[in-house]
Design an enzyme around this catalytic site. Structure first.
Site, PDB file in Angstrom:
ATOM      1  N   PRO A  33      21.583   4.042  29.212  1.00 51.45           N
ATOM      2  CG  PRO A  33      20.532   5.910  30.104  1.00 51.45           C
ATOM      3  CD  PRO A  33      20.535   5.044  28.891  1.00 51.45           C
ATOM      4  CG  LEU A  34      23.334  -1.989  31.214  1.00 50.19           C
ATOM      5  CD1 LEU A  34      22.051  -2.450  30.533  1.00 50.19           C
ATOM      6  CD2 LEU A  34      24.545  -2.619  30.528  1.00 50.19           C
ATOM      7  CB  SER A  35      19.522   0.712  35.672  1.00 50.06           C
ATOM      8  OG  SER A  35      18.595  -0.313  35.348  1.00 50.06           O
ATOM      9  N   GLY A  36      21.227  -2.160  35.409  1.00 49.05           N
ATOM     10  CA  GLY A  36      21.329  -3.438  36.094  1.00 49.05           C
ATOM     11  C   GLY A  36      19.983  -4.076  36.349  1.00 49.05           C
ATOM     12  N   GLY A  37      18.900  -3.413  35.936  1.00 46.51           N
ATOM     13  CA  GLY A  37      17.550  -3.960  36.049  1.00 46.51           C
ATOM     14  C   GLY A  37      17.131  -4.638  34.763  1.00 46.51           C
ATOM     15  CB  ILE A  38      14.438  -7.085  34.094  1.00 43.80           C
ATOM     16  CG1 ILE A  38      14.363  -8.253  33.105  1.00 43.80           C
ATOM     17  CG2 ILE A  38      13.110  -6.358  34.221  1.00 43.80           C
ATOM     18  CD1 ILE A  38      13.567  -9.420  33.612  1.00 43.80           C
ATOM     19  CG  ASP A  39      12.041  -2.471  32.601  1.00 48.53           C
ATOM     20  OD1 ASP A  39      11.478  -3.482  32.157  1.00 48.53           O
ATOM     21  OD2 ASP A  39      11.563  -1.781  33.513  1.00 48.53           O
ATOM     22  CB  SER A  40      18.438  -0.877  31.300  1.00 52.22           C
ATOM     23  OG  SER A  40      18.944  -1.544  32.432  1.00 52.22           O
ATOM     24  CD  GLU A  66      -2.837   0.938   2.513  1.00 52.77           C
ATOM     25  OE1 GLU A  66      -3.847   1.652   2.569  1.00 52.77           O
ATOM     26  OE2 GLU A  66      -2.558   0.091   3.389  1.00 52.77           O
ATOM     27  CB  CYS A  97      -4.593  -2.324   3.963  1.00 52.32           C
ATOM     28  SG  CYS A  97      -3.789  -2.527   5.589  1.00 52.32           S
ATOM     29  CE  LYS A  99      -7.453   1.020   2.932  1.00 53.58           C
ATOM     30  NZ  LYS A  99      -6.301   1.233   3.849  1.00 53.58           N
TER      31      LYS A  99
END
Length: 714
Positions: free
Chosen positions: A359-366, A45, A175, A114
């Protein structure tokens, strides 16, 4: 007897307003289709402009440039010899339409606008286009002078028609029309159309593909016929990722299916089908014949004095019909690994970025965000090894490694493009710092680690000098106001530092011609919905790969990645307690996300789904959950949770107005810039709904409801 014909459809990675690039990818798809002996080629499309042009569709320049690109396509002899179905916007009688242009050998056969426009969720087509509401009606369209000179045509049919060749009949739907209750393919099939094409701009959502494929297979199973589905693929400049999966189905059986996630800009899918199978199936059902005879919709035929399948190809012993194949689906974990990764690669290469900063915080999200970047690097290296010259050229350009460099492992690319940082304070634990460092080592990101206590202390000292008062944390006797302020100082300073390092790390590393890095956010969809983030903190970034993914799905993804990517370090992230680490850790207290929020991440997902997908307000949500959550919870506890959710959702709606653009992956995304259009100033008490909830709770507890200050409501 058989009547064999080879057909082609495609996935194209188009880019909004990239007219010349889009043209070249269209030409490449036509070239590949011809090489496979196809007699019909279907594209996505609005493939000439890119689907996601949004308000650019209101600009007349766009329509002029579309015709200029289309002219270059149809006048090229390389595009002759097969029927072309190409998508682009068209201005007809000063009205904008989303159209398909069908041509053969440089002659435009007709233009099909369309009929049913997508106008919910992520789509606002009626903001840009007008639907063609004249069923089975055709007008004359005056071609632009540029096209007249090429085709020697002045007028072509415009409207709801079908093409009739000497040996078959072809119709088109676009579509959204596939998803409507009375899809055009129903009337077309009853009127003898044997081949139906669908050009699409369908985006990825977790676990959504099966619905699309079920509709296609069901349509051809009930109506009989050949169905060619083409789709956009990639990030064309917005939050969406179009996930391809072009396919060809015959009588409910899939005979060809393209990939859903891939870095190839052009993918052509072909199949050889037997039209006699369509005729046999349709003629076998008496009820279908009765409906066809009594159908009131009769389409005007655009006659083409040519066979789509020449007689010599019908009985060629070297050509056989394509066999049925099982439909392939990715698991949700694979979708998370692949979809955002492809989206990020498109974003990075098209903005000519230097790389990513996280920013790698050490938590699961980052952690999940970092692993998605790793997945991106895996995809790029795989394509380089398989000879994808476009991907290799992009990798060399972005890495600044020169024309002879070829990445051998994902870490080779990550070491050039990916930058991570642990921003510690006195509230950070040794475990999060260690996890951050070890993950960066495994992925091979350029990692920096520092403490920012002196910076936080300076801001607090400035406030104290100015006001004569010094805020303290709640566990040391401070108020909730002081406690939040001290947490927010840390969070907002991390955003400032993130952009500082993103700008200067390429300079530190002496990357040639290096600009700024793209800052990645890592707030998941549940935190965004609840507003469990600081406005303008390190969740504020350039793009967010996980902003549309739930915490529950992210955990499953990390468990999958730990095994599939052979990264045992990820197990440590799974077992760690989610914490923002913005408050002091003592012997008796460690900050916990779910305790802070007053609800679990699983509950947040349920609230989000009921609010957005099921369209529930507080009262109807309470009634649904009352049945589902009792007797595990009392009616009063269910009421408390529902009220708490809507309170925090309401008071934090303003945060969604500045939320980082996120990869759209979940049906309950709270992104109010596009997907969730609701006010951001709401009475958070929902007073009337709360009274009605209290009335039901009182009834459940056997109390006299007359004692409640609630009007009687039928």
């Amino acid at each position: 007897m058989s009547h064999l014909i080879t057909l082609a459809t495609c996935n194209l990675n188009q880019w909004a307003l990239d007219f010349e690039g889009n043209r070249d990818r269209i030409l490449e798809s036509i070239k590949l289709a011809k090489a496979e002996g196809a007699r019909l080629r279907v594209g996505p499309e609005l493939e000439i402009t890119g689907y996601g042009c949004l308000d650019h569709f209101l600009e007349n320049d766009l329509y002029i440039h579309s015709w200029e690109m289309y002219a270059q396509i149809i006048r090229s002899p390389e595009t002759h010899g097969l029927l072309l179905d190409i998508g682009m916007p068209v201005l007809h009688k000063n009205v904008r339409y989303n159209c398909r242009l069908l041509s053969l050998d440089g002659q435009i056969l007709f233009i099909r606008p369309k009929i049913w426009l997508a106008n919910d969720g992520n789509y606002r087509e009626m903001r840009f286009f007008t639907p063609w509401m004249k069923t089975a009606q055709v007008e004359q369209f005056l071609l632009p002078p540029l096209i007249q000179k090429i085709t020697n045509q002045r007028f072509v049919p415009f409207g709801d028609a079908v093409i009739r060749t000497l040996d078959t009949c072809i119709g088109a739907e676009t579509c959204e029309e596939l998803f409507t209750p009375q899809s055009p393919h129903i009337a077309m099939s009853l009127d003898g159309v044997e081949i139906i094409t669908n050009s699409s701009g369908s985006h990825h959502e977790l676990r959504k593909l099966n619905r699309r494929l079920e509709l296609i297979t069901s349509a051809t199973r009930r109506c009989g016929g050949v169905y060619l589905y083409a789709n956009q693929r990639g990030c064309d400049g917005d939050r969406l990722y179009y996930d391809g999966c072009a396919l060809i189905a015959v009588n409910g059986k899939v005979v060809a299916q393209g990939s859903q996630f891939c870095l190839k800009d052009v993918e052509v899918v072909t199949a050889t089908v037997d039209l006699e199978e369509v005729r046999t199936q349709r003629a076998s059902f008496l009820s279908r014949g009765l409906q066809a005879v009594n159908s009131n919709v009769k389409f005007e035929r655009i006659d083409v004095n040519e066979e789509l399948a020449p007689i010599e190809s019908r009985f060629n012993p070297k050509i056989a019909p394509s066999k049925e194949r099982p439909i392939f689906y990715h698991s949700a974990e694979e979708e998370i690994a692949l979809g955002p990764a492809c989206w990020m690669w498109d974003y990075l290469r098209r903005c000519n970025g230097t790389g990513f900063f996280l920013p790698l915080s050490g938590g699961i999200d980052s952690c999940a965000t970092a692993v998605i970047v790793h997945s991106m690097c895996r995809l790029v290296v795989k394509e380089c090894h398989e000879g994808n010259q476009q991907v290799l050229a992009d990798a060399r350009k972005l890495s600044r490694k020169g024309e002879s460099w070829v990445p051998q492992v994902p870490q080779d690319l990550a070491s050039c493009l990916f930058h991570t940082c642990f921003m510690g304070t006195e509230n950070s634990s040794k475990d999060t710092r260690s996890r951050s460092r070890e993950l960066a080592k495994v992925i091979s990101s350029y990692h920096v680690d520092f403490n920012m206590d002196s910076l936080v202390g300076s801001v607090v000292a400035l406030f104290e000098v100015t006001t004569g008062k010094r805020p303290i944390f709640k566990i040391f006797g401070g108020s909730q106001t002081e406690n939040l302020a001290l947490q927010n100082i840390q969070a907002r300073l991390r955003m400032v530092l993130a952009y500082l390092f993103a700008q200067l790390l390429p300079w530190v590393r002496r990357i040639p011609n290096g600009g700024s890095l793209l800052v990645l956010g890592s707030a998941n969809v549940d935190e965004c919905l609840r507003g469990y983030l600081t406005k303008y903190d390190c969740s504020s970034a350039d793009i967010n790969p996980i902003g549309g993914i739930s915490k529950t799905d992210l955990k499953r993804f990390i468990a999958y990645a730990a095994k599939t990517f052979d990264m045992p370090i990820l197990e440590e992230f799974l077992t760690a307690t989610p914490t923002a680490e913005l408050e002091p850790i003592t012997k008796d207290y460690v900050q916990s996300d779910e305790i802070d929020m007053g609800m679990t991440y699983e509950e947040l997902s349920i609230f989000g789904y009921l609010r957005k997908v099921e369209k529930c307000g507080p009262y109807s949500m309470f009634l649904k959950l009352l049945h589902e959550w009792t007797p595990r919870l009392t009616p009063a506890q269910v009421a408390e949770k529902v009220k708490k959710f809507f309170f925090f959702y309401a008071i934090n709606r303003h945060k969604q107005t500045v939320i980082t653009p996120s990869y759209h992956a979940e049906q309950y995304s709270p992104d109010d810039n596009r997907f969730d259009l609701r006010p951001f100033l709401i009475n958070p008490r929902f007073a009337w709904a709360s009274k009605k909830i209290d009335q039901i709770v009182a009834q459940c507890e056997g109390k006299d409801i007359k004692e409640l200050d609630v009007m009687s409501v039928d």
